[in-house]
Design a protein around this motif. Structure first.
Motif, PDB file in Angstrom:
ATOM      1  N   GLU A  75      -1.923  -1.456  10.431  1.00 23.65           N
ATOM      2  CA  GLU A  75      -2.294  -0.842   9.163  1.00 23.65           C
ATOM      3  C   GLU A  75      -3.801  -0.767   9.054  1.00 23.65           C
TER       4      GLU A  75
ATOM      5  N   ILE B 116      -8.912   7.592   3.093  1.00 20.35           N
ATOM      6  CA  ILE B 116      -9.172   7.610   1.665  1.00 20.35           C
ATOM      7  C   ILE B 116     -10.269   8.625   1.379  1.00 20.35           C
TER       8      ILE B 116
ATOM      9  N   ASN C 239      -2.088   9.583   6.470  1.00 21.33           N
ATOM     10  CA  ASN C 239      -1.956   9.664   5.026  1.00 21.33           C
ATOM     11  C   ASN C 239      -3.339   9.919   4.452  1.00 21.33           C
TER      12      ASN C 239
ATOM     13  N   SER D 295      -8.751   8.172  -3.681  1.00 20.58           N
ATOM     14  CA  SER D 295      -9.133   6.765  -3.758  1.00 20.58           C
ATOM     15  C   SER D 295      -8.595   6.032  -4.980  1.00 20.58           C
TER      16      SER D 295
ATOM     17  N   MET E 240       0.854  -1.181   0.000  1.00 26.65           N
ATOM     18  CA  MET E 240       0.000   0.000   0.000  1.00 26.65           C
ATOM     19  C   MET E 240       0.888   1.228   0.000  1.00 26.65           C
TER      20      MET E 240
ATOM     21  N   CYS F 173      -7.190   1.628   6.920  1.00 19.79           N
ATOM     22  CA  CYS F 173      -7.665   2.681   6.037  1.00 19.79           C
ATOM     23  C   CYS F 173      -9.033   3.132   6.524  1.00 19.79           C
TER      24      CYS F 173
ATOM     25  N   ALA G  24       1.626   4.414   1.807  1.00 17.24           N
ATOM     26  CA  ALA G  24       1.410   5.153   3.048  1.00 17.24           C
ATOM     27  C   ALA G  24       2.727   5.233   3.804  1.00 17.24           C
TER      28      ALA G  24
ATOM     29  N   ILE H 294      -4.414   1.068  -1.587  1.00 16.27           N
ATOM     30  CA  ILE H 294      -5.079   1.242  -0.290  1.00 16.27           C
ATOM     31  C   ILE H 294      -4.942  -0.063   0.500  1.00 16.27           C
TER      32      ILE H 294
ATOM     33  N   GLN I 281      -4.275   5.348   6.760  1.00 16.43           N
ATOM     34  CA  GLN I 281      -4.714   6.075   5.575  1.00 16.43           C
ATOM     35  C   GLN I 281      -6.132   6.581   5.794  1.00 16.43           C
TER      36      GLN I 281
ATOM     37  N   TRP J  44      -1.743  12.636  -2.719  1.00 12.10           N
ATOM     38  CA  TRP J  44      -1.307  12.001  -1.468  1.00 12.10           C
ATOM     39  C   TRP J  44      -0.770  13.084  -0.547  1.00 12.10           C
TER      40      TRP J  44
ATOM     41  N   GLN K  35     -10.235  -1.845   5.902  1.00  9.90           N
ATOM     42  CA  GLN K  35     -10.909  -0.551   5.821  1.00  9.90           C
ATOM     43  C   GLN K  35     -12.055  -0.501   6.826  1.00  9.90           C
TER      44      GLN K  35
END
Length: 131
Positions: free
Chosen positions: A43, A86, A12, A16, A4, A45, A6, A21, A84, A124, A25
């Motif tokens: 990790e 998004i 981050n 999208s 990914m 998102c 990030a 990603i 992240q 980003w 999530q």
């Protein structure tokens, strides 16, 4: 780390379709719950930032409050978490801060992510946990 885009130890904010990603999530309210419970995975998102920026002022205030209250928790994790957010919109630099265009309207990211937002690459943005 998974495949990914990030930077660990920072928030981050990524468009999208522009970047890879992380698989895990979750919506903003679940992120708030995990952060409050000190149960943030390595990790993740966060999805749904568009609604937080455009409609959900109460949820936005809660997100900002929890992010500020828990910044030391995040900064003391080993390894540092990779987080992240998004978003399905276009970033625009306004002076030393950034806005995102959503449905023809512009929304500043500073109230959520602070004044230290930097462009890492096109689509980003990054900012430290210390918002």
């Amino acid at each position: 780390m998974s495949e990914m885009d990030a930077v660990a130890g920072m928030y981050n904010i990524v468009q999208s379709e522009a970047w890879r990603i992380v698989d895990y999530q979750l919506p903003v309210d679940e992120f708030i719950s995990l952060l409050t419970a000190h149960n943030v995975p390595n990790e993740l998102c966060v999805v749904g930032l568009e609604e937080i920026l455009t409609e959900e002022t109460e949820m936005r205030d809660r997100l900002v409050s929890v992010m500020r209250a828990e910044m030391d928790y995040l900064n003391n994790q080993h390894p540092l978490p990779t987080i992240q957010f998004i978003i399905d919109g276009e970033f625009q630099s306004i002076g030393e801060t950034f806005e995102v265009e959503l449905n023809g309207e512009f929304y500043t990211l500073e109230p959520i992510f602070g004044r230290q937002i930097k462009r890492r690459r096109s689509g980003w943005l990054v900012t430290p946990f210390r918002v």
